[in-house]
Scaffold this active site. Structure first.
Site, PDB file in Angstrom:
ATOM      1  N   HIS A  37      33.389  60.719  64.988  1.00  0.00           N
ATOM      2  CA  HIS A  37      34.166  59.918  65.940  1.00  0.00           C
ATOM      3  C   HIS A  37      33.326  59.589  67.179  1.00  0.00           C
ATOM      4  CE1 HIS A  37      37.536  62.188  63.871  1.00  0.00           C
ATOM      5  NE2 HIS A  37      37.898  60.945  63.698  1.00  0.00           N
ATOM      6  N   GLN A  61      51.148  56.843  57.035  1.00  0.00           N
ATOM      7  CA  GLN A  61      50.048  56.713  56.075  1.00  0.00           C
ATOM      8  C   GLN A  61      49.851  57.966  55.221  1.00  0.00           C
ATOM      9  OE1 GLN A  61      47.116  56.132  59.396  1.00  0.00           O
ATOM     10  NE2 GLN A  61      45.730  57.196  58.017  1.00  0.00           N
ATOM     11  N   SER A 188      37.625  65.315  59.689  1.00  0.00           N
ATOM     12  CA  SER A 188      38.559  66.223  60.363  1.00  0.00           C
ATOM     13  C   SER A 188      39.046  67.289  59.396  1.00  0.00           C
ATOM     14  CB  SER A 188      39.764  65.436  60.885  1.00  0.00           C
ATOM     15  OG  SER A 188      39.319  64.389  61.695  1.00  0.00           O
TER      16      SER A 188
END
Ligand code: PAF
Length: 284
Positions: A37, A61, A188
């Site tokens: 990120h 999602q 993540s």
């Protein structure tokens, strides 16, 4: 660093910036931030006057409610990291702010088969949720440039198609995947890996790299290359969902009889309870 929770406050700030002629770069995220990120933030800072990062775990999602529940949430650490990387603005809305009860409609997009394959086939509804939230966030932020990672190659391609359809004057920038020293793509989800399976997880990058080498040597036996890679991944103790050599623009399975300007090799596999994806592409 400016911190906003509410759209109305963010709007005020951004319209002031826009009226001062400043350009805006935007990196949408779901938090649990890492070096991948930060490369979005880094690239945006080089190319824009103001960089804004959003942190929003988008419920629409997630096709699997358990996955949504287990998704890592580390907002305090995320804010520290963004501050350390001199991100200008962070937007952390609530679900109600993004999806108010009176409803906000988004257009029906025609993704022409991009959403039927790979992640779309294994995670039904996932890309409809991604398109919905990105559309909403773009309406809120109205950036000049949008930064998204190569690791989600299919997502990038779908958002690219969405911007074309909407004819929005937003440049979509693809930021190269950042990897751990052993090749594992930063994600993540990596923080949820058990130590034993973490040791085996670089097999995904190894399998992709072997396919890429074979493609560069002119090997066109795509289905055999995919099958060999799946066996290698299985042998390392991960469970592959797919290994797909696809056309880099249509995302349909590549075929030796139909030359592609870009080939992309995509993989998804379960590493214990954690689902990982990765890809490499080859322009020819
Ligand atoms: O790539 C992600 O983290 C998410 O899919 C995105 C683009 C932030 C939308 O929720």
């Amino acid at each position: 660093m400016q911190y906003f929770k509410r759209i109305v406050d963010l709007h005020k700030y951004l319209s002031q910036a826009r009226s001062n002629g400043l350009t805006i770069g935007f990196a949408p995220t779901m938090g649990a931030l890492h070096a991948g990120h930060m490369s979005l933030i880094h690239d945006s800072k080089l190319e824009n006057d103001i960089t804004i990062c959003s942190i929003f775990v988008n419920p629409t999602q997630f096709n699997d409610p358990a996955d949504l529940e287990k998704y890592p949430r580390t907002v305090a650490e995320d804010l520290d990291l963004l501050y350390d990387h001199a991100c200008d603005v962070v937007f952390v809305p609530t679900v109600l702010e993004i999806y108010p009860p009176d409803g906000i409609s988004s257009p029906d997009f025609d993704f022409e088969g991009l959403t039927d394959v790979m992640e779309g086939a294994f995670r039904p509804g996932h890309f409809a949720g991604v398109a919905q939230v990105v559309y909403r966030l773009l309406n809120i932020v109205r950036p000049d440039r949008l930064y998204m990672g190569q690791k989600d190659y299919q997502q990038w391609t779908i958002i690219h198609r969405m911007l074309e359809q909407l004819q929005l004057p937003i440049d979509l920038v693809m930021v190269t995947t950042v990897r751990e020293p052993d090749g594992l793509a930063m994600s993540s989800r990596n923080r949820r890996l058990d130590p034993d399976i973490r040791m085996q997880a670089p097999v995904l990058y190894q399998a992709l790299s072997e396919i890429l080498e074979a493609l560069m040597e002119g090997n066109k036996d795509y289905r055999a290359l995919e099958n060999n890679a799946k066996e290698k991944i299985l042998a390392a103790g991960l469970e592959p969902e797919y290994v797909q050599i696809a056309d880099g623009y249509t995302l349909q399975p590549a075929h030796p009889a139909k030359p592609s300007k870009r080939l992309v090799v995509c993989v998804a596999a379960w590493a214990g309870e954690v689902r990982l994806i990765d890809n490499l592409f080859l322009d020819q």
